[in-house]
Design an enzyme around this catalytic site. Sequence first.
Site, PDB file in Angstrom:
ATOM      1  N   THR A  99     -39.605  26.620 -11.145  1.00  0.00           N
ATOM      2  CA  THR A  99     -39.934  25.250 -10.735  1.00  0.00           C
ATOM      3  C   THR A  99     -40.092  24.493 -12.058  1.00  0.00           C
ATOM      4  OG1 THR A  99     -42.324  25.627 -10.728  1.00  0.00           O
ATOM      5  CG2 THR A  99     -41.192  25.977  -8.627  1.00  0.00           C
ATOM      6  N   HIS A 100     -39.704  23.266 -12.094  1.00  0.00           N
ATOM      7  CA  HIS A 100     -39.724  22.466 -13.335  1.00  0.00           C
ATOM      8  C   HIS A 100     -38.897  23.128 -14.448  1.00  0.00           C
ATOM      9  CE1 HIS A 100     -43.169  20.348 -11.475  1.00  0.00           C
ATOM     10  NE2 HIS A 100     -43.503  21.562 -11.083  1.00  0.00           N
ATOM     11  N   GLU A 107     -18.394  22.195 -14.954  1.00  0.00           N
ATOM     12  CA  GLU A 107     -18.739  20.849 -15.432  1.00  0.00           C
ATOM     13  C   GLU A 107     -17.931  19.785 -14.697  1.00  0.00           C
ATOM     14  OE1 GLU A 107     -18.707  20.723 -19.872  1.00  0.00           O
ATOM     15  OE2 GLU A 107     -18.717  22.886 -19.669  1.00  0.00           O
ATOM     16  N   SER A 152       0.825  -1.209   0.000  1.00  0.00           N
ATOM     17  CA  SER A 152       0.000   0.000   0.000  1.00  0.00           C
ATOM     18  C   SER A 152       0.857   1.256   0.000  1.00  0.00           C
ATOM     19  CB  SER A 152      -0.924   0.007   1.222  1.00  0.00           C
ATOM     20  OG  SER A 152      -0.180  -0.220   2.404  1.00  0.00           O
ATOM     21  N   ASN A 165     -16.113  27.847 -22.591  1.00  0.00           N
ATOM     22  CA  ASN A 165     -16.851  26.782 -21.901  1.00  0.00           C
ATOM     23  C   ASN A 165     -16.664  26.818 -20.384  1.00  0.00           C
ATOM     24  OD1 ASN A 165     -17.706  25.710 -24.381  1.00  0.00           O
ATOM     25  ND2 ASN A 165     -15.808  24.537 -24.588  1.00  0.00           N
ATOM     26  N   GLN A 224      -7.310  -2.243   4.049  1.00  0.00           N
ATOM     27  CA  GLN A 224      -6.317  -1.429   3.345  1.00  0.00           C
ATOM     28  C   GLN A 224      -6.970  -0.652   2.189  1.00  0.00           C
ATOM     29  OE1 GLN A 224      -2.163  -2.822   2.959  1.00  0.00           O
ATOM     30  NE2 GLN A 224      -2.607  -2.995   0.787  1.00  0.00           N
ATOM     31  N   LYS A 275      -8.210   3.524   1.935  1.00  0.00           N
ATOM     32  CA  LYS A 275      -7.412   4.744   1.862  1.00  0.00           C
ATOM     33  C   LYS A 275      -7.530   5.552   0.585  1.00  0.00           C
ATOM     34  CE  LYS A 275      -4.284   2.741   5.043  1.00  0.00           C
ATOM     35  NZ  LYS A 275      -5.218   1.571   5.041  1.00  0.00           N
ATOM     36  N   LYS A 313     -15.814  29.577 -28.729  1.00  0.00           N
ATOM     37  CA  LYS A 313     -16.262  28.925 -27.498  1.00  0.00           C
ATOM     38  C   LYS A 313     -15.596  29.447 -26.225  1.00  0.00           C
ATOM     39  CE  LYS A 313     -18.917  26.053 -27.071  1.00  0.00           C
ATOM     40  NZ  LYS A 313     -18.904  24.621 -27.301  1.00  0.00           N
ATOM     41  N   SER A 352     -12.284  26.089 -27.119  1.00  0.00           N
ATOM     42  CA  SER A 352     -12.387  24.860 -27.903  1.00  0.00           C
ATOM     43  C   SER A 352     -11.256  24.838 -28.908  1.00  0.00           C
ATOM     44  CB  SER A 352     -13.736  24.847 -28.623  1.00  0.00           C
ATOM     45  OG  SER A 352     -13.651  24.099 -29.815  1.00  0.00           O
ATOM     46  N   TYR A 379      -9.397  -6.968  12.439  1.00  0.00           N
ATOM     47  CA  TYR A 379      -8.725  -6.446  11.249  1.00  0.00           C
ATOM     48  C   TYR A 379      -8.726  -7.481  10.129  1.00  0.00           C
ATOM     49  CZ  TYR A 379      -5.383  -4.608   7.963  1.00  0.00           C
ATOM     50  OH  TYR A 379      -4.808  -4.154   6.805  1.00  0.00           O
ATOM     51  N   ASN A 420      -2.171  -2.732  13.128  1.00  0.00           N
ATOM     52  CA  ASN A 420      -3.635  -2.547  13.063  1.00  0.00           C
ATOM     53  C   ASN A 420      -4.090  -1.314  13.833  1.00  0.00           C
ATOM     54  OD1 ASN A 420      -3.380  -4.886  11.690  1.00  0.00           O
ATOM     55  ND2 ASN A 420      -4.396  -6.196  13.192  1.00  0.00           N
TER      56      ASN A 420
HETATM   57  N1  ARG Z   1      -1.188  -1.500   5.160  1.00  0.00           N
HETATM   58  C1  ARG Z   1      -2.120  -2.026   6.119  1.00  0.00           C
HETATM   59  C2  ARG Z   1      -3.473  -1.307   5.955  1.00  0.00           C
HETATM   60  O1  ARG Z   1      -3.470  -0.299   5.353  1.00  0.00           O
HETATM   61  C3  ARG Z   1      -1.605  -1.793   7.503  1.00  0.00           C
HETATM   62  C4  ARG Z   1      -2.113  -2.775   8.477  1.00  0.00           C
HETATM   63  C5  ARG Z   1      -1.571  -4.105   8.190  1.00  0.00           C
HETATM   64  N2  ARG Z   1      -1.926  -5.059   9.174  1.00  0.00           N
HETATM   65  C6  ARG Z   1      -1.828  -6.380   8.949  1.00  0.00           C
HETATM   66  N3  ARG Z   1      -2.197  -7.131   9.924  1.00  0.00           N
HETATM   67  N4  ARG Z   1      -1.442  -6.873   7.815  1.00  0.00           N
HETATM   68  O2  ARG Z   1      -4.468  -1.763   6.403  1.00  0.00           O
END
Ligand code: ARG
Length: 435
Positions: free
Chosen positions: A155-156, A290, A23, A285, A322, A325, A283, A277, A317, A110
């Site tokens: 409205t509408h 948007e 990660s 825009n 993971q 994120k 144009k 454009s 956990y 964790n």
């Molecule tokens: N990279 C892991 C996460 O984002 C960290 C926690 C990992 N814990 C484990 N028991 N493998 O969740």
Amino acid sequence: MEKLWGGRFQGKSEAWIDEFGASISFDKNLAKQDIAGSLAHVKMLGKCGILNSEDTQEIIRGLNIVAEKLNKGELQFTLANEDVHLNIEKMLHEEIGPVAGKLHTARSRNDQVATDMHLYLKETVQNVIEKIHHFREVLVSKAEEHVETIMPGYTHLQHAQPISFGHHLMAYYNMLSRDQQRFEESVKRIDISPLGCAALAGTTFPIDREYTAELLGFSSIYDNSLDGVSDRDFILEFLSDSSILMMHLSRFCEEIILWCSHEFQFIELTDTFSTGSSIMPQKKNPDMAELIRGKSGRVYGNLFGLLTVLKGLPLAYNKDLQEDKEGMFDTAHTILTSLDIIAGMINTMNVNKEIMTKSTQKDFSNATELADYLANKGIPFREAHEIVGKLVLACTQKGIYLQDISISDYQAISPLIEQDIYDTLSSHTAVVRRH
Ligand code: ARG
């Protein structure tokens, strides 16, 4: 490369599988929080006598060096070290040697990762609140400027009744006030420390969770260690509050886009917030509006992504977590930049007051005024509504408007109608009478 958790493994790891599990490419965003969490943890270990003061000081010194390198952009994160926690621990080891290995006493990744996320969101939500507040200030000052600017209310998407442009803008101000409130109220559920929950069951070391919470600025700690490491409700809530916010911004952007069109011409955006454009030279825009409308899609997607990740997860956990994120980072970035863009766009837009007002003068948005006028003279409102409806029909057949009907024609319909009807029918009067 040797894994920090490699003791019980015999087989070799394979790079492509490591890459799937890693990660670091995104959780390096949490490096600052991770170091802060480690500093609090080691100070607590020292205070509680779990580490001696020499080791404690050495680890603090090492973490401060890593923090300094982070600030200077000198840290090299590696995929082989999987995630931000293991990367930082390895870096600490490089600075101070084997004593670095004592940092992870009474802690797990964790509770570590959960702590990082709480710290990150607490700071981010504060930032979001400030940006919403700023946008509300922009809205209120624009609304003040346009108290007297008359526009058609819809409205509408059909002309309904004339309103003041300030009134219209203040509707968004109120939506944004609720958004701000939602983020503010969410803080108490973010502001809780999971540190010390360890892997799931807590720890046998005599730790002081209140102390780390206090060092990190958290108001309270999780009561239940399984909940502490597996709770992601606070992220869901952030994604959900963000989705509602983006829905509001998207609705506003839709109006901005309409108002910029040749058909409306109610406003013009500055060049800074517009694009051209590559083929059509004329144009201009409203791309930024948007894009905000379009980006609401990814924010909703991030909410549904995480809801789906969490659904059916057993305690405590699981590596699935993971996946919490990227959507959170993406949402934070999306809403913070969208708020900056929309505030700048509204602050600098040019409002074509005349066109707005004029479009309430050649329409039937004063029909309710006439019906109310008759009702005030004692005609039952339903009857008045019917009379005006017939008049509107007659006018559309003749290509005229209610204000074009002569007083004698009005009096033929009802002798109760007097000369003051024309003032009643003006859009300005309609708005002023509703103040
Ligand atoms: N990279 C892991 C996460 O984002 C960290 C926690 C990992 N814990 C484990 N028991 N493998 O969740």
